[in-house]
Motif scaffolding. Sequence first.
Motif, PDB file in Angstrom:
ATOM      1  N   PHE A 100       1.026  -1.427   0.247  1.00  0.00           N
ATOM      2  CA  PHE A 100       0.003   0.297   0.007  1.00  0.00           C
ATOM      3  C   PHE A 100       0.800   0.974  -0.319  1.00  0.00           C
ATOM      4  N   VAL A 101       1.783   1.069  -0.323  1.00  0.00           N
ATOM      5  CA  VAL A 101       2.675   2.314  -0.785  1.00  0.00           C
ATOM      6  C   VAL A 101       2.465   3.445  -1.277  1.00  0.00           C
ATOM      7  N   ASP A 102       1.062   3.505  -2.430  1.00  0.00           N
ATOM      8  CA  ASP A 102       0.867   4.604  -3.101  1.00  0.00           C
ATOM      9  C   ASP A 102      -0.350   5.194  -1.764  1.00  0.00           C
ATOM     10  N   LEU A 103      -0.243   5.048  -0.602  1.00  0.00           N
ATOM     11  CA  LEU A 103      -1.443   5.458   0.254  1.00  0.00           C
ATOM     12  C   LEU A 103      -0.558   5.674   1.570  1.00  0.00           C
ATOM     13  N   LEU A 104       0.349   5.829   1.748  1.00  0.00           N
ATOM     14  CA  LEU A 104       1.497   5.975   1.942  1.00  0.00           C
ATOM     15  C   LEU A 104       0.871   7.847   2.780  1.00  0.00           C
ATOM     16  N   GLU A 105       1.411   9.102   1.521  1.00  0.00           N
ATOM     17  CA  GLU A 105       0.848  10.641   2.520  1.00  0.00           C
ATOM     18  C   GLU A 105      -0.587  10.321   2.667  1.00  0.00           C
ATOM     19  N   THR A 106      -1.559  10.205   2.351  1.00  0.00           N
ATOM     20  CA  THR A 106      -2.848  10.094   2.645  1.00  0.00           C
ATOM     21  C   THR A 106      -3.395   9.168   3.446  1.00  0.00           C
ATOM     22  N   GLY A 107      -2.218   7.833   4.230  1.00  0.00           N
ATOM     23  CA  GLY A 107      -2.508   7.418   5.796  1.00  0.00           C
ATOM     24  C   GLY A 107      -1.983   7.758   7.140  1.00  0.00           C
ATOM     25  N   TYR A 108      -0.874   8.393   6.508  1.00  0.00           N
ATOM     26  CA  TYR A 108       0.025   9.348   7.527  1.00  0.00           C
ATOM     27  C   TYR A 108      -0.233  11.086   8.024  1.00  0.00           C
ATOM     28  N   ARG A 109      -1.611  10.992   7.165  1.00  0.00           N
ATOM     29  CA  ARG A 109      -2.778  12.433   7.563  1.00  0.00           C
ATOM     30  C   ARG A 109      -2.992  11.603   8.191  1.00  0.00           C
ATOM     31  N   ALA A 110      -4.074  10.596   7.854  1.00  0.00           N
ATOM     32  CA  ALA A 110      -5.223  10.565   8.145  1.00  0.00           C
ATOM     33  C   ALA A 110      -5.162   9.688  10.049  1.00  0.00           C
ATOM     34  N   LEU A 111      -3.608   9.011  10.215  1.00  0.00           N
ATOM     35  CA  LEU A 111      -3.052   8.560  10.923  1.00  0.00           C
ATOM     36  C   LEU A 111      -2.704  10.000  12.333  1.00  0.00           C
ATOM     37  N   ALA A 112      -2.303  11.105  11.788  1.00  0.00           N
ATOM     38  CA  ALA A 112      -1.829  12.279  12.315  1.00  0.00           C
ATOM     39  C   ALA A 112      -3.711  13.020  13.191  1.00  0.00           C
ATOM     40  N   ARG A 113      -4.401  12.393  12.485  1.00  0.00           N
ATOM     41  CA  ARG A 113      -5.656  13.249  13.414  1.00  0.00           C
ATOM     42  C   ARG A 113      -6.267  12.328  14.460  1.00  0.00           C
ATOM     43  N   ILE A 114      -5.644  11.052  14.360  1.00  0.00           N
ATOM     44  CA  ILE A 114      -5.998  10.257  15.420  1.00  0.00           C
ATOM     45  C   ILE A 114      -5.123  10.463  16.684  1.00  0.00           C
ATOM     46  N   ASP A 115      -6.001  11.152  18.085  1.00  0.00           N
ATOM     47  CA  ASP A 115      -5.770  11.417  19.089  1.00  0.00           C
ATOM     48  C   ASP A 115      -5.102   9.905  19.881  1.00  0.00           C
ATOM     49  N   ASP A 116      -4.605   9.471  19.808  1.00  0.00           N
ATOM     50  CA  ASP A 116      -4.279   8.150  20.464  1.00  0.00           C
ATOM     51  C   ASP A 116      -2.645   7.647  20.338  1.00  0.00           C
ATOM     52  N   LEU A 147      -0.216   5.423  20.710  1.00  0.00           N
ATOM     53  CA  LEU A 147       0.323   4.445  19.288  1.00  0.00           C
ATOM     54  C   LEU A 147       0.413   4.850  17.977  1.00  0.00           C
ATOM     55  N   ALA A 148      -0.710   5.640  17.357  1.00  0.00           N
ATOM     56  CA  ALA A 148      -0.526   6.874  16.781  1.00  0.00           C
ATOM     57  C   ALA A 148       0.545   7.269  16.554  1.00  0.00           C
ATOM     58  N   LYS A 149       1.089   8.137  17.751  1.00  0.00           N
ATOM     59  CA  LYS A 149       1.885   9.502  17.598  1.00  0.00           C
ATOM     60  C   LYS A 149       3.446   8.936  18.073  1.00  0.00           C
ATOM     61  N   ARG A 150       3.192   7.500  18.353  1.00  0.00           N
ATOM     62  CA  ARG A 150       4.685   7.206  18.599  1.00  0.00           C
ATOM     63  C   ARG A 150       4.951   6.450  16.622  1.00  0.00           C
ATOM     64  N   HIS A 151       3.710   5.993  16.066  1.00  0.00           N
ATOM     65  CA  HIS A 151       4.386   5.654  14.956  1.00  0.00           C
ATOM     66  C   HIS A 151       4.270   6.518  13.879  1.00  0.00           C
ATOM     67  N   LEU A 152       4.036   7.884  14.308  1.00  0.00           N
ATOM     68  CA  LEU A 152       4.565   9.021  13.385  1.00  0.00           C
ATOM     69  C   LEU A 152       5.726   9.342  13.810  1.00  0.00           C
ATOM     70  N   MET A 153       5.882   9.187  15.203  1.00  0.00           N
ATOM     71  CA  MET A 153       6.991  10.074  15.743  1.00  0.00           C
ATOM     72  C   MET A 153       8.227   9.008  14.895  1.00  0.00           C
ATOM     73  N   ASP A 154       8.525   7.454  15.236  1.00  0.00           N
ATOM     74  CA  ASP A 154       9.358   6.960  14.875  1.00  0.00           C
ATOM     75  C   ASP A 154       9.546   6.821  12.652  1.00  0.00           C
ATOM     76  N   SER A 155       8.137   6.835  12.592  1.00  0.00           N
ATOM     77  CA  SER A 155       8.491   7.068  10.979  1.00  0.00           C
ATOM     78  C   SER A 155       9.656   8.380  10.288  1.00  0.00           C
ATOM     79  N   LEU A 156       9.027   8.943  11.118  1.00  0.00           N
ATOM     80  CA  LEU A 156       9.883  10.923  11.304  1.00  0.00           C
ATOM     81  C   LEU A 156      11.240  10.662  11.432  1.00  0.00           C
ATOM     82  N   VAL A 157      11.337   9.122  12.313  1.00  0.00           N
ATOM     83  CA  VAL A 157      12.596   9.372  12.725  1.00  0.00           C
ATOM     84  C   VAL A 157      13.385   8.303  11.645  1.00  0.00           C
ATOM     85  N   GLN A 158      13.018   6.801  11.373  1.00  0.00           N
ATOM     86  CA  GLN A 158      13.461   5.962  11.581  1.00  0.00           C
ATOM     87  C   GLN A 158      13.492   5.628  10.391  1.00  0.00           C
TER      88      GLN A 158
END
Length: 172
Positions: A77-93, A95-106
Amino acid sequence: VRIQATRAVGSIASPEAIEPLARCIREDGYPECNPPYDEYEFNPCWEVQSSAVEALGQIDDPAAAHVLIELLTDDAFVDLLETGYRALARIDDDLAKRHLMDSLVQGSEGRRRCAARAVSTLAATSASAELTSALLQACEDGDPVVRVHAASLLSTLNTADAARPLCNMLLD
């Protein structure tokens, strides 16, 4: 019909919709409309999948975050990455925030870029020590797109810790 249905389900934001939306994404959205060749510029399946991902981002539920994280870690689903990360950023959770931070750094270059753009849309009110730390690390990323988005959000956080990395970016 399916595109509009995914948008409507997202507007309602009911946790009941999480599994049907996930199934819609996994099953290529609208497979019976798949054209015989992958060379077309537009495919209704892609629009359905993208709308379903956006709808998951409107459902503020840990289960929606879990589905999005599974999607974001699946190379199918690599073609959905942009939309997926934007959607994940809207969720107040957490685990969601942790995944965003991990993806940003690693994450891979594409995942770091998408995470940086998604994180840069977060409001300053959602700032945390973890977010600040990830953004400070992102200021030193080899990818200028990641650095630009990190600097953009750091400028809204009003933290003295950002001064040195941002000043170093003046030499960029």
